[in-house]
Design an enzyme around this catalytic site. Sequence first.
Site, PDB file in Angstrom:
ATOM      1  N   ALA A 159      36.375  51.967   9.047  1.00  0.00           N
ATOM      2  CA  ALA A 159      37.679  52.539   8.738  1.00  0.00           C
ATOM      3  C   ALA A 159      38.468  51.629   7.813  1.00  0.00           C
ATOM      4  O   ALA A 159      39.069  52.088   6.838  1.00  0.00           O
ATOM      5  CB  ALA A 159      38.459  52.800  10.025  1.00  0.00           C
ATOM      6  N   ASP A 160      38.487  50.342   8.106  1.00  0.00           N
ATOM      7  CA  ASP A 160      39.258  49.398   7.293  1.00  0.00           C
ATOM      8  C   ASP A 160      38.826  49.414   5.835  1.00  0.00           C
ATOM      9  O   ASP A 160      39.654  49.354   4.917  1.00  0.00           O
ATOM     10  CB  ASP A 160      39.098  47.976   7.837  1.00  0.00           C
ATOM     11  CG  ASP A 160      39.941  47.720   9.066  1.00  0.00           C
ATOM     12  OD1 ASP A 160      40.703  48.628   9.463  1.00  0.00           O
ATOM     13  OD2 ASP A 160      39.839  46.624   9.643  1.00  0.00           O
ATOM     14  N   ILE A 161      37.522  49.495   5.597  1.00  0.00           N
ATOM     15  CA  ILE A 161      37.010  49.397   4.230  1.00  0.00           C
ATOM     16  C   ILE A 161      36.855  50.776   3.597  1.00  0.00           C
ATOM     17  O   ILE A 161      37.427  51.055   2.544  1.00  0.00           O
ATOM     18  CB  ILE A 161      35.679  48.630   4.211  1.00  0.00           C
ATOM     19  CG1 ILE A 161      35.893  47.190   4.694  1.00  0.00           C
ATOM     20  CG2 ILE A 161      35.086  48.626   2.804  1.00  0.00           C
ATOM     21  CD1 ILE A 161      34.621  46.377   4.836  1.00  0.00           C
TER      22      ILE A 161
END
Length: 376
Positions: free
Chosen positions: A170-172
């Site tokens: 999700a972060d990337i």
Amino acid sequence: MTTEQLPLSGVRVLDLSTLLPGPVATLFLAEAGADVVKLERPGRGDEMRSYEPRFGEASANYAILNRHKRAFAVDLKDPAQRDRALELAAEADVVVEQFRPGVADRLGLGYEAVSSANSRVVYCSINGYGSAGPYATRAGHDLNYLAESGLLGVVVDRRGSPTLPVSVLADIAAGAYPAVVNILLALRQVEATGRGAHVEVAMTSNLQVLGYGYFATHQVDGNWPVPGGELLTGGSPRYQIYPTADGRHIACAALEDKFWRRLTEIVGLDEELLDDAGQEQRVIAALAEIFSARHSDFWRDLLSSEDVCTSVVATWEESVAAGLVQVDGPDRVSLPGAADRSFATLPSPLAPALRRAPAIVSYPELADLPDGSPWA
């Protein structure tokens, strides 16, 4: 290619973000030539600085994510220091923040405050759940966003439990990359119209892109994915992980018939199991028995010369030795030279990825903000 010739040369970026999504996004911009000034809290700085393992005074993670940037200590709760930050935002082309929705506004550094001083600014807000709705102010990390989006539950182990993802998806994939793409689009808008924009990147919502097939299926027949039961999540013998005799694993992705037929031929699968439709679990069990009878070295030798989309799951060391992943040793800490960069065909905004994973390079020490502009 010199630094001045890089695509984002001359673009000023003010980075108010911490940890991963925002810093990865601004790293991509820095690699493309942007001048990134990062503001961190006094004393400890970005939380990422405290992680292990260490690289000098900061963590190796912080070093590799924040190379090419300059960092200054600013207490945004102090009105005088907040005003200095607002002055920098007024000089920036891009501002990136990663606070919970409403926090930047309360600090006096929200989009309205910044755009009133800089109408051309591209202001990017990265958050977990968007700026409206019951989830907006909820705290979360990558695993929470995957869980709330429904994606975490589509792949399960033998007990029916979800498994930890291989990376912070999700972060990337739903944070950093959409942020970079939309910042670049907004910069193009500024060039064309002279007007800036407020870009909001909500990571949980953006995970829908990774679940495109599940939503497409639902729109056709109204069904949602069965955990561990879909083509790419464990329901097919053609796309499966099989153990070997020495505790290693085989990654089988022989989806197309031409790959599947050749694979079943060379491993000796019974012909009655060649048509796996309707007997998927029986075929999975049969292949598991075949692969578990021999060591991974045997399967590597056999599969490496065959066009079957099936391979041994490599260790990091094996991947590096094969030249598939390239890394620099810890003794190389200098920045890659601009002459080594080429943007003729750029598969990723991260320029060094064209050749190798970059060495851990010298990272920005946390300094006091100078009286004059760091961009002067």
